[in-house]
Write a protein that holds these residues in place. Structure first.
Motif, PDB file in Angstrom:
ATOM      1  N   LYS A 167       0.681  -1.266   0.074  1.00 18.06           N
ATOM      2  CA  LYS A 167       0.104   0.101  -0.055  1.00 18.06           C
ATOM      3  C   LYS A 167       0.971   1.173  -0.264  1.00 18.06           C
ATOM      4  N   LYS A 168       1.997   1.157   0.815  1.00 16.24           N
ATOM      5  CA  LYS A 168       2.872   2.227   0.754  1.00 16.24           C
ATOM      6  C   LYS A 168       3.618   2.475  -0.480  1.00 16.24           C
ATOM      7  N   LEU A 169       3.917   1.557  -1.184  1.00 11.16           N
ATOM      8  CA  LEU A 169       4.788   1.882  -2.392  1.00 11.16           C
ATOM      9  C   LEU A 169       3.701   2.460  -3.345  1.00 11.16           C
ATOM     10  N   ALA A 170       2.199   2.077  -3.323  1.00  9.48           N
ATOM     11  CA  ALA A 170       1.510   2.398  -4.102  1.00  9.48           C
ATOM     12  C   ALA A 170       1.465   4.149  -4.039  1.00  9.48           C
ATOM     13  N   LYS A 171       1.737   4.670  -2.773  1.00 12.39           N
ATOM     14  CA  LYS A 171       1.578   6.204  -2.694  1.00 12.39           C
ATOM     15  C   LYS A 171       2.749   6.834  -3.309  1.00 12.39           C
ATOM     16  N   TYR A 172       3.670   5.973  -3.753  1.00 13.35           N
ATOM     17  CA  TYR A 172       4.820   6.565  -4.739  1.00 13.35           C
ATOM     18  C   TYR A 172       4.583   5.951  -6.094  1.00 13.35           C
ATOM     19  N   ASN A 173       3.415   5.815  -6.480  1.00 14.24           N
ATOM     20  CA  ASN A 173       3.019   5.309  -7.752  1.00 14.24           C
ATOM     21  C   ASN A 173       3.927   3.930  -8.166  1.00 14.24           C
ATOM     22  N   ILE A 174       4.057   3.295  -7.213  1.00 11.80           N
ATOM     23  CA  ILE A 174       4.872   2.244  -7.569  1.00 11.80           C
ATOM     24  C   ILE A 174       3.614   0.983  -7.412  1.00 11.80           C
ATOM     25  N   HIS A 175       3.563   0.265  -8.413  1.00  8.94           N
ATOM     26  CA  HIS A 175       2.697  -0.974  -8.689  1.00  8.94           C
ATOM     27  C   HIS A 175       3.024  -1.973  -8.176  1.00  8.94           C
ATOM     28  N   ALA A 176       3.469  -2.395  -6.995  1.00 10.05           N
ATOM     29  CA  ALA A 176       3.633  -3.715  -6.510  1.00 10.05           C
ATOM     30  C   ALA A 176       2.458  -4.446  -6.238  1.00 10.05           C
ATOM     31  N   ARG A 177       2.277  -5.847  -6.077  1.00 11.30           N
ATOM     32  CA  ARG A 177       1.230  -6.478  -6.125  1.00 11.30           C
ATOM     33  C   ARG A 177       1.581  -7.720  -5.073  1.00 11.30           C
ATOM     34  N   ASN A 178       0.460  -8.031  -4.142  1.00 13.66           N
ATOM     35  CA  ASN A 178       0.665  -9.235  -3.322  1.00 13.66           C
ATOM     36  C   ASN A 178       0.606 -10.457  -4.081  1.00 13.66           C
ATOM     37  N   ASP A 215      13.074   1.649 -17.397  1.00 12.59           N
ATOM     38  CA  ASP A 215      14.713   1.757 -17.438  1.00 12.59           C
ATOM     39  C   ASP A 215      15.200   1.597 -16.097  1.00 12.59           C
ATOM     40  N   GLU A 216      16.665   1.477 -16.119  1.00 14.34           N
ATOM     41  CA  GLU A 216      17.239   1.298 -15.100  1.00 14.34           C
ATOM     42  C   GLU A 216      17.109   2.354 -13.877  1.00 14.34           C
ATOM     43  N   LYS A 217      16.859   3.480 -14.347  1.00 14.83           N
ATOM     44  CA  LYS A 217      16.483   4.732 -13.484  1.00 14.83           C
ATOM     45  C   LYS A 217      14.953   4.209 -12.880  1.00 14.83           C
ATOM     46  N   ASP A 218      14.259   3.715 -13.450  1.00 13.48           N
ATOM     47  CA  ASP A 218      12.841   3.408 -12.787  1.00 13.48           C
ATOM     48  C   ASP A 218      13.206   2.289 -11.735  1.00 13.48           C
ATOM     49  N   VAL A 219      13.789   1.477 -12.281  1.00 11.61           N
ATOM     50  CA  VAL A 219      14.015   0.263 -11.130  1.00 11.61           C
ATOM     51  C   VAL A 219      14.940   0.822 -10.022  1.00 11.61           C
ATOM     52  N   ASP A 220      15.880   1.542 -10.078  1.00 10.99           N
ATOM     53  CA  ASP A 220      16.737   2.268  -8.935  1.00 10.99           C
ATOM     54  C   ASP A 220      15.681   3.057  -7.986  1.00 10.99           C
ATOM     55  N   PHE A 221      14.613   3.644  -8.862  1.00 11.76           N
ATOM     56  CA  PHE A 221      13.779   4.424  -7.910  1.00 11.76           C
ATOM     57  C   PHE A 221      12.839   3.553  -7.138  1.00 11.76           C
ATOM     58  N   VAL A 222      12.441   2.248  -7.674  1.00 12.26           N
ATOM     59  CA  VAL A 222      11.670   1.458  -7.065  1.00 12.26           C
ATOM     60  C   VAL A 222      12.493   0.985  -5.756  1.00 12.26           C
ATOM     61  N   CYS A 223      13.668   0.502  -5.935  1.00 12.68           N
ATOM     62  CA  CYS A 223      14.482   0.054  -5.010  1.00 12.68           C
ATOM     63  C   CYS A 223      14.892   0.922  -3.684  1.00 12.68           C
ATOM     64  N   ASP A 224      15.133   2.262  -4.240  1.00  7.41           N
ATOM     65  CA  ASP A 224      15.279   3.255  -3.313  1.00  7.41           C
ATOM     66  C   ASP A 224      14.257   3.233  -2.344  1.00  7.41           C
ATOM     67  N   VAL A 225      13.002   3.418  -2.976  1.00  6.74           N
ATOM     68  CA  VAL A 225      11.440   3.542  -2.031  1.00  6.74           C
ATOM     69  C   VAL A 225      11.532   2.368  -1.042  1.00  6.74           C
ATOM     70  N   LEU A 226      11.703   1.185  -1.806  1.00  4.22           N
ATOM     71  CA  LEU A 226      11.659   0.016  -1.042  1.00  4.22           C
ATOM     72  C   LEU A 226      12.432  -0.349   0.331  1.00  4.22           C
ATOM     73  N   LEU A 227      13.699   0.167  -0.151  1.00 11.24           N
ATOM     74  CA  LEU A 227      14.611   0.236   1.036  1.00 11.24           C
ATOM     75  C   LEU A 227      14.439   1.179   2.093  1.00 11.24           C
ATOM     76  N   HIS A 228      13.621   2.408   1.865  1.00 14.26           N
ATOM     77  CA  HIS A 228      13.408   3.296   2.696  1.00 14.26           C
ATOM     78  C   HIS A 228      12.281   2.887   3.644  1.00 14.26           C
ATOM     79  N   LEU A 229      11.509   2.202   3.109  1.00 11.34           N
ATOM     80  CA  LEU A 229      10.173   1.739   3.711  1.00 11.34           C
ATOM     81  C   LEU A 229      10.541   0.524   4.582  1.00 11.34           C
ATOM     82  N   ILE A 230      11.361  -0.495   4.417  1.00  8.67           N
ATOM     83  CA  ILE A 230      11.426  -1.667   5.066  1.00  8.67           C
ATOM     84  C   ILE A 230      12.551  -1.471   6.491  1.00  8.67           C
TER      85      ILE A 230
END
Ligand SMILES: *Cc1c(COP(=O)(O)O)cnc(C)c1O
Length: 230
Positions: A167-178, A215-230
């Motif tokens: 849910k928190k990833l979605a707030k960053y416009n990142i579409h992860a899924r259970n 692209d790689e920048k998008d993936v890096d963004f997802v990883c940065d947000v993920l690492l910030h949240l866990i």
């Protein structure tokens, strides 16, 4: 491109195998094409898959009897589909429009390129996240080739619940899924087995975005947000 089955009936069990290979087009298991291992296999072309046609799918078999039966059932049960509208058995309307089939065929023909693209996205996730102890990346086994349509991760920390993380990833416009729920818990089945692996995946698993245009920048963004949240 043709996919075929070469699975031999097991003399011990006489079981028939229906492979749910819905998202797995282009994946290899011990060198064999996934979807072509069981007696029949199913591939999906839903919009979330590696080759997309909106909806629709592909039924795979090299058993002539199953093939004929599938065609009959998918065409409203008509043995003569060309000249009459007479239905011989109770059937369904599962035909694909030619325009959809054309769209899908063009992608199936370049599946190697599509798999390469997904694997590039996965490689970037893996590079960024492989040493993060709160996460377990679900990597292919040696000798297999995943198409990494849905990069899959298990959450290994109690600091945040998996549902809250998604849910928190979605707030960053990142579409992860259970991850998919455990099917044996569906009300129409009797949950006779404990299914510990499926249970763990259902509770702690999630998929990271892997759209073809990341692209790689998008993936890096997802990883940065993920690492910030866990
Ligand atoms: C997508 C998917 C399905 C469903 O495919 P449809 O074409 O939507 O019916 C079934 N099983 C798995 C594992 C899937 O990923």
């Amino acid at each position: 491109m043709r996919y075929g089955c070469d699975y031999e009936d097991s003399p011990k069990t006489q079981l028939k195998v229906i492979e749910d290979a819905a998202p797995a087009l282009g994946s290899l298991y011990k060198g064999r094409k996934v979807g072509g291992i069981g007696d029949v296999g199913c591939i999906s072309f839903h919009g979330a898959k590696i080759a997309v046609g909106g909806e629709g799918g592909m039924f795979l078999t090299n058993n002539k009897e199953y093939y004929e039966k599938a065609i009959l059932l998918s065409n409203t049960g008509r043995t003569d589909r060309v000249t009459t509208f007479w239905c011989d058995v109770l059937g369904y309307e599962y035909q694909m429009a030619n325009v959809t089939a054309a769209l899908i065929t063009a992608q199936v023909e370049r599946i190697e390129e599509l798999v390469k693209n997904k694997r590039k996205i996965w490689d970037r996730y893996y590079k960024n996240l492989k040493d993060v102890k709160e996460l377990q990346l679900l990597k292919e086994n040696n000798g297999d080739r995943a198409n990494y349509c849905y990069p899959a991760v298990l959450l290994k920390t109690n600091k945040i619940k998996r549902d809250d993380l998604v849910k928190k990833l979605a707030k960053y416009n990142i579409h992860a899924r259970n991850a998919f729920p455990r099917m044996s818990l569906f009300p129409m089945y009797k949950a006779r087995f404990r299914n510990p692996v499926a249970t763990r995946v259902m509770k702690y698993g999630f998929n990271l975005p892997a759209a073809a245009n990341l692209d790689e920048k998008d993936v890096d963004f997802v990883c940065d947000v993920l690492l910030h949240l866990i």
